[in-house]
Design an enzyme around this catalytic site. Structure first.
Site, PDB file in Angstrom:
ATOM      1  N   GLU A 193     -11.052  -3.882  -3.073  1.00 24.75           N
ATOM      2  CA  GLU A 193     -12.358  -4.131  -3.683  1.00 24.75           C
ATOM      3  C   GLU A 193     -12.181  -4.846  -5.017  1.00 24.75           C
ATOM      4  O   GLU A 193     -11.080  -5.030  -5.510  1.00 24.75           O
ATOM      5  CB  GLU A 193     -13.101  -2.805  -3.893  1.00 24.75           C
ATOM      6  CG  GLU A 193     -13.400  -2.066  -2.596  1.00 24.75           C
ATOM      7  CD  GLU A 193     -14.098  -0.745  -2.837  1.00 24.75           C
ATOM      8  OE1 GLU A 193     -15.237  -0.596  -2.389  1.00 24.75           O
ATOM      9  OE2 GLU A 193     -13.497   0.130  -3.499  1.00 24.75           O
ATOM     10  N   GLU A 200     -12.303   3.585   0.375  1.00 25.87           N
ATOM     11  CA  GLU A 200     -11.616   4.011  -0.844  1.00 25.87           C
ATOM     12  C   GLU A 200     -11.657   5.537  -0.846  1.00 25.87           C
ATOM     13  O   GLU A 200     -12.705   6.140  -1.073  1.00 25.87           O
ATOM     14  CB  GLU A 200     -12.295   3.465  -2.098  1.00 25.87           C
ATOM     15  CG  GLU A 200     -11.542   3.836  -3.369  1.00 25.87           C
ATOM     16  CD  GLU A 200     -12.338   3.602  -4.645  1.00 25.87           C
ATOM     17  OE1 GLU A 200     -12.234   4.447  -5.564  1.00 25.87           O
ATOM     18  OE2 GLU A 200     -13.071   2.600  -4.710  1.00 25.87           O
ATOM     19  N   GLY A 210     -15.001   8.091  -0.803  1.00 21.87           N
ATOM     20  CA  GLY A 210     -15.104   9.528  -0.621  1.00 21.87           C
ATOM     21  C   GLY A 210     -13.763  10.172  -0.367  1.00 21.87           C
ATOM     22  O   GLY A 210     -12.703   9.585  -0.630  1.00 21.87           O
ATOM     23  N   SER A 211     -13.802  11.363   0.174  1.00 16.37           N
ATOM     24  CA  SER A 211     -12.589  12.134   0.403  1.00 16.37           C
ATOM     25  C   SER A 211     -11.876  11.674   1.667  1.00 16.37           C
ATOM     26  O   SER A 211     -12.455  11.001   2.527  1.00 16.37           O
ATOM     27  CB  SER A 211     -12.933  13.621   0.526  1.00 16.37           C
ATOM     28  OG  SER A 211     -13.659  13.846   1.730  1.00 16.37           O
ATOM     29  N   VAL A 212     -10.608  12.070   1.805  1.00 19.38           N
ATOM     30  CA  VAL A 212      -9.843  11.735   3.000  1.00 19.38           C
ATOM     31  C   VAL A 212     -10.472  12.340   4.254  1.00 19.38           C
ATOM     32  O   VAL A 212     -10.621  11.644   5.272  1.00 19.38           O
ATOM     33  CB  VAL A 212      -8.365  12.158   2.841  1.00 19.38           C
ATOM     34  CG1 VAL A 212      -7.615  12.024   4.165  1.00 19.38           C
ATOM     35  CG2 VAL A 212      -7.686  11.318   1.764  1.00 19.38           C
ATOM     36  N   CYS A 260     -11.282   9.226  -8.024  1.00 20.94           N
ATOM     37  CA  CYS A 260     -10.175   9.080  -7.069  1.00 20.94           C
ATOM     38  C   CYS A 260      -8.919   8.534  -7.744  1.00 20.94           C
ATOM     39  O   CYS A 260      -7.807   8.811  -7.318  1.00 20.94           O
ATOM     40  CB  CYS A 260     -10.584   8.148  -5.935  1.00 20.94           C
ATOM     41  SG  CYS A 260     -11.938   8.751  -4.924  1.00 20.94           S
ATOM     42  N   ASN A 297     -19.672  10.726  -8.131  1.00 26.19           N
ATOM     43  CA  ASN A 297     -19.098  10.639  -9.479  1.00 26.19           C
ATOM     44  C   ASN A 297     -19.636   9.477 -10.311  1.00 26.19           C
ATOM     45  O   ASN A 297     -19.722   9.572 -11.532  1.00 26.19           O
ATOM     46  CB  ASN A 297     -17.566  10.595  -9.417  1.00 26.19           C
ATOM     47  CG  ASN A 297     -17.029   9.535  -8.477  1.00 26.19           C
ATOM     48  OD1 ASN A 297     -17.712   9.100  -7.552  1.00 26.19           O
ATOM     49  ND2 ASN A 297     -15.802   9.114  -8.693  1.00 26.19           N
ATOM     50  N   THR A 313     -13.574  12.991   4.871  1.00 27.81           N
ATOM     51  CA  THR A 313     -14.761  12.200   5.179  1.00 27.81           C
ATOM     52  C   THR A 313     -14.372  10.849   5.750  1.00 27.81           C
ATOM     53  O   THR A 313     -14.995  10.351   6.696  1.00 27.81           O
ATOM     54  CB  THR A 313     -15.634  12.010   3.925  1.00 27.81           C
ATOM     55  OG1 THR A 313     -15.977  13.289   3.391  1.00 27.81           O
ATOM     56  CG2 THR A 313     -16.903  11.256   4.256  1.00 27.81           C
ATOM     57  N   GLY A 314     -13.323  10.240   5.192  1.00 25.95           N
ATOM     58  CA  GLY A 314     -12.838   8.969   5.710  1.00 25.95           C
ATOM     59  C   GLY A 314     -12.394   9.073   7.160  1.00 25.95           C
ATOM     60  O   GLY A 314     -12.680   8.192   7.983  1.00 25.95           O
TER      61      GLY A 314
END
Length: 509
Positions: A475, A262, A240-242, A297, A166, A244-245
């Site tokens: 962050e 994040e 990234g996405s959950v 996000c 993004n 992926t996390g």
């Protein structure tokens, strides 16, 4: 058709795409293992942007070896000298902002005008963390007169950054700043959908940092998995996405490496009865980040509006959302770009179809643009549904697209319970003139970043991050810098001073 061979259009900015399309590590360009390459296409036109090297596990191994060598040099560079180099990179970013913005516009679909803001943000983050290098401080612990005990902070080693589509350039440059300032080497895996601005940054800063300190590995899941599990990568940071996390956490667990995550959000905007309806309507649009198609996000994709102003706010929404019209991302007049990929486009359309079938009331949008010039792109206009039930898909799942769910409320406790019922907890925006209500709600919502009578904005120095499944760590603050260090304690015993007094001589009588 290759976009590089298309005819220039008056009024449209032409992107200067990177010349190098290989992997960048160890201060040089390398073909991928087996010369693997992948095609990059523009989401606004479907045209080819050329091929890019596609890293695999063997390439990750080579890049890590180069990064470890670079780290051993960079960690010993004086902090103020590191800061000076980061400021030079920040100036390079500013000097090439339009070029970098145009690359991202054609590669990820966001309008070039807002991508200029991304370049400014990245430069600001580089300057910000350059200014914090002397704050990597330890502490002394009182031990009495017989010892000295203190801690120091050291860089952690090779840090990997796995980044989303993004805000490609802003994340590559800005999110590398803290790790570099702390003295680490960085390996960036740019988004598979939009890797070109990362490669262009490597071209622009080539030779400024010691070889191996900044590395770029375009690739897909195989490269990401190899990075997360690599025993010589000291830390992984992911945006990234959950899902992926979770995958990164699982892979990283084998080597017990720290993570900074994040992840996703299903964030709430809460409007109280005393809020101005027009302010609320504008905030709902701004919080959705419609300019970049809701692909954030932090987007406030669930709006809880008090029943006393609910219909007033809804009546204003079509006009407010009308300010965001999909168009060519390379046109400075464009106010809304394209979704980043065909896959994401189809996913968003599926959510819209599900909302219609489940009985949500469509306020605006909901159909692809009729403009024939946009027919080949991934364009979806601002889409707002009212009377959304909290159990509908659009109210529970992160869409990562320009779809807003609006729900009325009248009882505060029940509303807060619904706000907190999702697994996410990244941001929340509260709109009220009642100070008590603002404080009460800010404490009650389960979110890591809360605005009151504001939305969407970030502030350097203010810790940004989520709770629950929206991530780990913070962050954009001193805490981010310190996260890329490890604390070492040093204890020194002080020997007592040896006696220097002479022994008196004995005299015989």
């Amino acid at each position: 058709m290759d976009i590089a061979k298309s005819e220039p259009t008056p009024g449209i900015i032409q992107p200067n795409l990177p010349q190098h399309r290989d992997l960048y590590y160890g201060g040089a360009w390398h073909p991928a293992s087996g010369d693997r390459r992948s095609e990059v296409t523009s989401p606004s036109t479907g045209l080819s942007l050329g091929q890019v090297a596609h890293a695999d596990a063997a390439d990750v191994n080579a890049a890590v070896a180069a990064a470890r060598a670079g780290f051993k040099v960079w960690r010993d560079v004086h902090p103020n000298e590191r800061a000076k180099i980061l400021r030079q990179i920040a100036q390079i970013v500013r000097d090439n902002a339009l070029e970098l913005a145009a690359i991202d516009a054609v590669d990820c679909g966001n309008p070039v005008k807002v991508m200029l803001g991304d370049a400014d943000t990245a430069a600001a983050q580089l300057d910000f963390f350059a200014g914090l290098v002397t704050e990597m401080k330890g502490a002394s612990i009182p031990m009495g007169r017989g010892a000295i005990n203190f801690s120091i902070r050291e860089p952690i080693g090779v840090v990997a950054k796995i980044l989303p589509f993004n805000h490609p350039f802003m994340f590559v440059a800005g999110k590398s700043a803290a790790a570099l300032a702390a003295g680490n080497a960085v390996i960036v895996k740019p988004p598979e959908q939009a890797p070109l601005s990362a490669l262009r940054l490597a071209e622009l800063v080539e030779g400024l940092l010691p070889a191996g300190v900044f590395n770029v590995l375009p690739g897909g899941r195989e490269a990401g998995a190899a990075i997360a599990s690599h025993p010589q990568i000291a830390m992984v940071s992911l945006i990234g996405s959950v899902p992926t996390g979770r995958a990164v956490m699982q892979a990283a667990s084998a080597t017990v490496k720290p993570l900074l995550l994040e992840l996703g959000g299903k964030n709430a905007l809460i409007a109280f009865a005393d809020a101005d309806p027009m302010e609320v309507a504008r905030a709902m649009a701004a919080g959705m980040n419609f300019t970049w198609c809701g692909q954030s996000c932090g987007s406030t994709s669930r709006a809880f509006v008090h029943s006393s102003i609910y219909e007033q706010v809804l009546a204003l929404i079509p006009d407010v959302c009308g300010n965001f019209r999909p168009g060519n991302p390379l046109d400075m007049a464009t106010t809304m770009g394209a979704l980043a990929s065909r896959q994401q486009y189809e996913r968003v359309l599926d959510f819209i179809a599900s909302a219609k079938s489940e009985g949500a009331r469509l306020i605006c949008g909901g159909e692809v643009p009729a403009d024939a010039q946009l027919a080949d792109g991934c364009f979806v206009p601002p889409t707002v549904f009212a009377d959304v039930d909290p159990q509908m898909r659009i109210a529970r799942e992160e869409i990562f697209g320009p779809v807003l769910s609006v729900m009325p409320w009248s009882e505060e406790a029940a509303m807060i319970e619904t706000v907190n019922a999702v697994d996410y907890g990244l941001t929340c925006s509260i709109w009220t003139n009642d100070l008590d209500a603002a404080h009460r709600t800010a404490v009650a919502v389960e979110a890591g970043y809360v605005w009151v009578n504001e939305v969407s904005k970030h502030f350097l120095g203010a810790p940004f991050g989520g709770v629950k499944q929206s991530g780990l760590g913070r962050e954009e603050c001193l805490g981010e810098l310190l996260a890329y260090t490890q604390e070492k304690n040093i204890h020194i015993r002080i020997r007592p001073q040896a006696s220097t007094a002479k022994t008196p001589e004995r005299h015989q009588s």
